[in-house]
Design a protein around this motif. Structure first.
Motif, PDB file in Angstrom:
ATOM      1  N   VAL A 407      -8.638  -6.807  -0.716  1.00  0.00           N
ATOM      2  CA  VAL A 407      -8.209  -5.473  -0.280  1.00  0.00           C
ATOM      3  C   VAL A 407      -9.445  -4.711   0.196  1.00  0.00           C
ATOM      4  CG1 VAL A 407      -6.187  -5.381  -1.769  1.00  0.00           C
ATOM      5  CG2 VAL A 407      -8.381  -4.557  -2.619  1.00  0.00           C
ATOM      6  N   PRO A 408      -9.312  -3.779   1.137  1.00  0.00           N
ATOM      7  CA  PRO A 408     -10.472  -3.054   1.673  1.00  0.00           C
ATOM      8  C   PRO A 408     -11.194  -2.246   0.590  1.00  0.00           C
ATOM      9  CG  PRO A 408      -8.548  -2.765   3.084  1.00  0.00           C
ATOM     10  CD  PRO A 408      -8.054  -3.414   1.833  1.00  0.00           C
ATOM     11  N   TYR A 409     -12.514  -2.240   0.672  1.00  0.00           N
ATOM     12  CA  TYR A 409     -13.379  -1.453  -0.221  1.00  0.00           C
ATOM     13  C   TYR A 409     -13.069  -1.709  -1.696  1.00  0.00           C
ATOM     14  CZ  TYR A 409     -13.733   0.996   4.244  1.00  0.00           C
ATOM     15  OH  TYR A 409     -13.880   1.297   5.579  1.00  0.00           O
ATOM     16  N   SER A 410     -12.827  -2.966  -2.024  1.00  0.00           N
ATOM     17  CA  SER A 410     -12.375  -3.282  -3.380  1.00  0.00           C
ATOM     18  C   SER A 410     -13.409  -2.921  -4.442  1.00  0.00           C
ATOM     19  CB  SER A 410     -12.020  -4.768  -3.479  1.00  0.00           C
ATOM     20  OG  SER A 410     -13.111  -5.570  -3.066  1.00  0.00           O
ATOM     21  N   ARG A 411     -14.703  -3.163  -4.186  1.00  0.00           N
ATOM     22  CA  ARG A 411     -15.709  -2.843  -5.206  1.00  0.00           C
ATOM     23  C   ARG A 411     -15.838  -1.330  -5.400  1.00  0.00           C
ATOM     24  NH1 ARG A 411     -20.762  -6.733  -3.705  1.00  0.00           N
ATOM     25  NH2 ARG A 411     -20.041  -6.248  -1.588  1.00  0.00           N
ATOM     26  N   ALA A 412     -15.829  -0.587  -4.303  1.00  0.00           N
ATOM     27  CA  ALA A 412     -15.915   0.871  -4.417  1.00  0.00           C
ATOM     28  C   ALA A 412     -14.691   1.429  -5.142  1.00  0.00           C
ATOM     29  CB  ALA A 412     -16.045   1.498  -3.037  1.00  0.00           C
ATOM     30  N   ARG A 413     -13.521   0.900  -4.830  1.00  0.00           N
ATOM     31  CA  ARG A 413     -12.299   1.367  -5.487  1.00  0.00           C
ATOM     32  C   ARG A 413     -12.294   0.998  -6.966  1.00  0.00           C
ATOM     33  NH1 ARG A 413      -7.607  -0.542  -1.340  1.00  0.00           N
ATOM     34  NH2 ARG A 413      -6.257   0.360  -2.963  1.00  0.00           N
ATOM     35  N   PHE A 414     -12.866  -0.163  -7.266  1.00  0.00           N
ATOM     36  CA  PHE A 414     -12.960  -0.587  -8.664  1.00  0.00           C
ATOM     37  C   PHE A 414     -13.862   0.354  -9.451  1.00  0.00           C
ATOM     38  CE2 PHE A 414     -15.482  -3.127 -11.747  1.00  0.00           C
ATOM     39  CZ  PHE A 414     -14.484  -3.362 -12.663  1.00  0.00           C
ATOM     40  N   ILE A 415     -15.040   0.676  -8.898  1.00  0.00           N
ATOM     41  CA  ILE A 415     -15.975   1.579  -9.572  1.00  0.00           C
ATOM     42  C   ILE A 415     -15.334   2.948  -9.786  1.00  0.00           C
ATOM     43  CG2 ILE A 415     -18.165   2.815  -9.327  1.00  0.00           C
ATOM     44  CD1 ILE A 415     -19.227   0.326  -7.868  1.00  0.00           C
ATOM     45  N   LEU A 416     -14.634   3.446  -8.770  1.00  0.00           N
ATOM     46  CA  LEU A 416     -13.958   4.738  -8.897  1.00  0.00           C
ATOM     47  C   LEU A 416     -12.897   4.694  -9.997  1.00  0.00           C
ATOM     48  CD1 LEU A 416     -13.543   7.612  -7.847  1.00  0.00           C
ATOM     49  CD2 LEU A 416     -11.916   6.680  -6.174  1.00  0.00           C
ATOM     50  N   ALA A 417     -12.151   3.601 -10.061  1.00  0.00           N
ATOM     51  CA  ALA A 417     -11.112   3.472 -11.089  1.00  0.00           C
ATOM     52  C   ALA A 417     -11.720   3.394 -12.481  1.00  0.00           C
ATOM     53  CB  ALA A 417     -10.255   2.240 -10.813  1.00  0.00           C
ATOM     54  N   VAL A 418     -12.888   2.726 -12.591  1.00  0.00           N
ATOM     55  CA  VAL A 418     -13.565   2.654 -13.887  1.00  0.00           C
ATOM     56  C   VAL A 418     -14.024   4.043 -14.324  1.00  0.00           C
ATOM     57  CG1 VAL A 418     -15.628   1.806 -15.068  1.00  0.00           C
ATOM     58  CG2 VAL A 418     -14.283   0.251 -13.659  1.00  0.00           C
ATOM     59  N   LEU A 419     -14.623   4.785 -13.392  1.00  0.00           N
ATOM     60  CA  LEU A 419     -15.132   6.117 -13.716  1.00  0.00           C
ATOM     61  C   LEU A 419     -14.021   7.085 -14.100  1.00  0.00           C
ATOM     62  CD1 LEU A 419     -17.856   6.534 -10.940  1.00  0.00           C
ATOM     63  CD2 LEU A 419     -18.209   6.037 -13.356  1.00  0.00           C
ATOM     64  N   THR A 420     -12.856   6.923 -13.497  1.00  0.00           N
ATOM     65  CA  THR A 420     -11.738   7.820 -13.783  1.00  0.00           C
ATOM     66  C   THR A 420     -10.772   7.244 -14.817  1.00  0.00           C
ATOM     67  OG1 THR A 420     -10.520   6.896 -11.891  1.00  0.00           O
ATOM     68  CG2 THR A 420     -11.855   8.882 -11.501  1.00  0.00           C
ATOM     69  N   ASN A 421     -11.093   6.037 -15.314  1.00  0.00           N
ATOM     70  CA  ASN A 421     -10.248   5.359 -16.303  1.00  0.00           C
ATOM     71  C   ASN A 421      -8.810   5.203 -15.820  1.00  0.00           C
ATOM     72  OD1 ASN A 421      -9.959   4.009 -18.745  1.00  0.00           O
ATOM     73  ND2 ASN A 421      -9.276   5.842 -19.833  1.00  0.00           N
ATOM     74  N   THR A 422      -8.664   4.773 -14.567  1.00  0.00           N
ATOM     75  CA  THR A 422      -7.333   4.584 -13.986  1.00  0.00           C
ATOM     76  C   THR A 422      -7.125   3.143 -13.530  1.00  0.00           C
ATOM     77  OG1 THR A 422      -8.192   5.324 -11.832  1.00  0.00           O
ATOM     78  CG2 THR A 422      -7.131   6.988 -13.243  1.00  0.00           C
ATOM     79  N   LEU A 423      -7.792   2.212 -14.204  1.00  0.00           N
ATOM     80  CA  LEU A 423      -7.653   0.811 -13.799  1.00  0.00           C
ATOM     81  C   LEU A 423      -6.215   0.321 -13.891  1.00  0.00           C
ATOM     82  CD1 LEU A 423     -10.764  -1.071 -15.238  1.00  0.00           C
ATOM     83  CD2 LEU A 423     -10.118  -0.808 -12.858  1.00  0.00           C
ATOM     84  N   HIS A 424      -5.455   0.861 -14.846  1.00  0.00           N
ATOM     85  CA  HIS A 424      -4.078   0.423 -15.014  1.00  0.00           C
ATOM     86  C   HIS A 424      -3.235   0.678 -13.769  1.00  0.00           C
ATOM     87  CE1 HIS A 424      -4.170   4.687 -16.087  1.00  0.00           C
ATOM     88  NE2 HIS A 424      -2.909   4.747 -15.731  1.00  0.00           N
ATOM     89  N   ALA A 425      -3.662   1.635 -12.942  1.00  0.00           N
ATOM     90  CA  ALA A 425      -2.910   1.960 -11.734  1.00  0.00           C
ATOM     91  C   ALA A 425      -3.613   1.466 -10.463  1.00  0.00           C
ATOM     92  CB  ALA A 425      -2.699   3.471 -11.640  1.00  0.00           C
ATOM     93  N   SER A 426      -4.735   0.756 -10.627  1.00  0.00           N
ATOM     94  CA  SER A 426      -5.509   0.319  -9.469  1.00  0.00           C
ATOM     95  C   SER A 426      -4.913  -0.938  -8.836  1.00  0.00           C
ATOM     96  CB  SER A 426      -6.956   0.055  -9.886  1.00  0.00           C
ATOM     97  OG  SER A 426      -7.693  -0.497  -8.826  1.00  0.00           O
ATOM     98  N   HIS A 427      -5.001  -1.007  -7.502  1.00  0.00           N
ATOM     99  CA  HIS A 427      -4.507  -2.184  -6.785  1.00  0.00           C
ATOM    100  C   HIS A 427      -5.531  -3.317  -6.758  1.00  0.00           C
ATOM    101  CE1 HIS A 427      -0.828  -0.307  -5.395  1.00  0.00           C
ATOM    102  NE2 HIS A 427      -1.521   0.743  -4.971  1.00  0.00           N
ATOM    103  N   VAL A 428      -6.769  -3.052  -7.199  1.00  0.00           N
ATOM    104  CA  VAL A 428      -7.797  -4.088  -7.122  1.00  0.00           C
ATOM    105  C   VAL A 428      -8.031  -4.791  -8.456  1.00  0.00           C
ATOM    106  CG1 VAL A 428      -8.961  -2.899  -5.239  1.00  0.00           C
ATOM    107  CG2 VAL A 428      -9.690  -2.469  -7.588  1.00  0.00           C
ATOM    108  N   TYR A 429      -7.385  -4.320  -9.493  1.00  0.00           N
ATOM    109  CA  TYR A 429      -7.599  -4.878 -10.826  1.00  0.00           C
ATOM    110  C   TYR A 429      -6.281  -5.387 -11.392  1.00  0.00           C
ATOM    111  CZ  TYR A 429      -8.565  -4.821 -15.898  1.00  0.00           C
ATOM    112  OH  TYR A 429      -8.686  -5.139 -17.230  1.00  0.00           O
ATOM    113  N   ARG A 430      -6.325  -6.572 -11.995  1.00  0.00           N
ATOM    114  CA  ARG A 430      -5.126  -7.149 -12.591  1.00  0.00           C
ATOM    115  C   ARG A 430      -5.427  -7.636 -14.007  1.00  0.00           C
ATOM    116  NH1 ARG A 430      -3.182  -4.834  -9.138  1.00  0.00           N
ATOM    117  NH2 ARG A 430      -1.787  -5.488  -7.446  1.00  0.00           N
ATOM    118  N   GLN A 431      -4.454  -7.440 -14.902  1.00  0.00           N
ATOM    119  CA  GLN A 431      -4.561  -7.922 -16.268  1.00  0.00           C
ATOM    120  C   GLN A 431      -3.227  -8.509 -16.693  1.00  0.00           C
ATOM    121  OE1 GLN A 431      -3.023  -6.877 -19.362  1.00  0.00           O
ATOM    122  NE2 GLN A 431      -4.182  -8.509 -20.389  1.00  0.00           N
ATOM    123  N   VAL A 432      -3.272  -9.689 -17.332  1.00  0.00           N
ATOM    124  CA  VAL A 432      -2.050 -10.334 -17.809  1.00  0.00           C
ATOM    125  C   VAL A 432      -2.409 -11.238 -18.987  1.00  0.00           C
ATOM    126  CG1 VAL A 432      -2.281 -12.300 -16.215  1.00  0.00           C
ATOM    127  CG2 VAL A 432      -0.003 -11.656 -17.097  1.00  0.00           C
TER     128      VAL A 432
END
Length: 475
Positions: A407-432
């Motif tokens: 996905v575009p800008y995946s690392r930047a979006r990941f860092i932003l999601a980590v900083l805002t603690n919104t990984l659960h709603a991020s399109h670049v991170y998956r957990q199962v």
């Protein structure tokens, strides 16, 4: 401010002047954090959380608070000359960065170790007041900085939840022989684990005076060394022991699982994640468990590595990963030959992130691109970026997390999601959570890291959970 300036001259003036300077750029707190990190258990966790809080407090106060709320500092003439700092700060007076860092560090440390936090509190208060006493801040600056620091310290729980003191549960019942003084026990001691100043040999000899102690041989793999030791004694070994960090524990645990032997462990590494989850916090607890024959069964993770030289199997007690982390471990081991462990890890992480290249893989039967794949033995908490603990060691599941690179800008979006603690709603991170997982590379070979140790090259990795694969002594 005026009341402070009117206080008579005392010996406290020079002490507060020195404290104020020592806390410049949080040097005082970095020093205390380093000292705490040399100790095991809650003190070390307190140091890590405190350092994280210092960073957050300094950034918030100096890069956000001061530019948003510009304020003149008190005139130097308001305090006696002997109290004045040699170099007067020129940044905004509001809020006090010294007070913010002191309060953030003290608050964060207290959350992990209340006794240590209580001991540090007077020093933090003295540093905060010293800024008024030396005439570089108004009392309201210090009050606002302290409140900001407390908020940042408490806020670390948002990204890094507190680890529960209770061990992870397991319903697997297991039987293990009573080991009187370690008789018929083979114990591997790794003096290279944890602090270079601490050799766990004395603890191992005290707990198990009749045990056979062996040490890692630099030219041999620990697994092969222990397997040969067991064979050479013709079935006389009834249990294995280990005094070391997670990497050493993982190697000995794999031998224990393959030979059907119970494992006793003395936590002697840097962080001791596995021992903490199992519920063995000290040599005394390990000794008591072996003397009572008290043990439980726990799950292990397993990975089969298919490479050019065939298939190799590895167990892992904590985590396995593909992508940037194995490269970071390899770089850290190289850099560590010339630098201490923690700076080497920081340098290696920075270089690995800069050099990272996406992995073209078939993941769960579907082709995709990922930056990294994390596989935990058991289901970790929380489900965000920082996995800190396991509530249970008997789930029969693997905690699979991966960072997408398609996905575009995946690392930047990941860092932003980590900083805002919104990984659960991020399109670049998956957990199962899965009982097993196969990852096949489409672009050559890579190395897998298991419990911080880099494994052989492979192009297919078959991860699976092995329920009740290891019997471990614990009360």
């Amino acid at each position: 401010m005026m009341r402070s300036a009117a206080l008579p001259r005392t010996r406290a003036d020079s002490l507060l002047w020195t404290l104020s300077r020592a806390a410049n750029k949080s040097q005082l707190w970095w020093f205390i954090g380093g000292a705490l990190a040399l100790r095991r258990g809650s003190a070390r966790r307190a140091a890590l959380r405190g350092v994280a809080a210092i960073t957050g407090g300094s950034v918030t106060a100096n890069l956000l608070g001061k530019p948003l709320f510009p304020r003149r500092r008190p005139a130097a003439e308001l305090v006696p000359e002997h109290r004045r700092l040699i170099r007067q700060p020129t940044s905004s007076s509001f809020p006090s960065g010294h007070a913010a860092s002191a309060a953030a560090f003290c608050t964060a440390v207290a959350m992990e170790s209340p006794v240590t936090g209580l001991a540090i509190a007077p020093l933090a208060a003295a540093v905060a007041y010293s800024r008024v006493h030396t005439g570089v801040h108004w009392p309201s600056d210090v009050g606002a900085g302290a409140l900001l620091g407390i908020a940042v310290g408490l806020g670390t729980r948002h990204w890094w939840p507190l680890h529960p003191d209770s061990p992870a549960r397991t319903a697997h019942q297991a039987e293990a022989p009573v080991m009187r003084d370690g008789e018929d026990m083979l114990v591997l001691v790794n003096p290279g684990s944890g602090s270079a100043d601490e050799d766990p040999s004395d603890e191992a000899r005290f707990a198990w005076p009749k045990a056979i102690l062996v040490y890692p041989e630099t030219s041999r793999d620990i697994r092969g060394q222990l397997a040969e030791e067991i064979r050479s004694r013709g079935g006389a070994i009834r249990a294995l022991g280990v005094a070391g960090g997670d990497g050493t524990v993982a190697a000995v645990a794999s031998v224990a699982a393959e030979h059907g032997l119970p494992l006793a462990l003395i936590p002697a590494g840097t962080l001791n994640h596995f021992a903490r989850d199992v519920g063995v916090g000290s040599m005394a607890e390990a000794d008591a468990a072996t003397e009572a024959g008290s043990a439980r069964g726990i799950d292990l993770g397993e990975v089969e590595i298919v490479g050019v030289d065939g298939t190799e199997r590895r167990w892992f007690v904590n985590t396995a990963s593909l992508g940037g982390y194995p490269e970071m471990v390899r770089l850290r081991e190289t850099i560590q030959q010339h630098h201490p462990k923690w700076p080497a890890a920081l340098i290696a992480m920075t270089r690995a992130l800069r050099r990272a290249r996406p992995l073209h893989v078939v993941l769960g039967g579907k082709p995709t691109r990922v930056w990294l794949v994390f596989v935990g033995n058991g289901t970790y908490s929380p489900k965000g970026f920082v996995a800190t603990s396991r509530p249970a060691l008997d789930t029969g599941l693997l905690d699979v997390r991966y960072l997408r690179a398609d996905v575009p800008y995946s690392r930047a979006r990941f860092i932003l999601a980590v900083l805002t603690n919104t990984l659960h709603a991020s399109h670049v991170y998956r957990q199962v959570d899965l009982p097993e997982l196969t990852v096949r590379l489409l672009d050559g070979n890579r190395r897998v890291a298991t419990d911080g140790e880099v494994g052989p090259l492979g192009n297919e990795f078959r991860f699976r959970s092995r329920p009740s694969a290891l019997t471990i002594y614990r009360l």
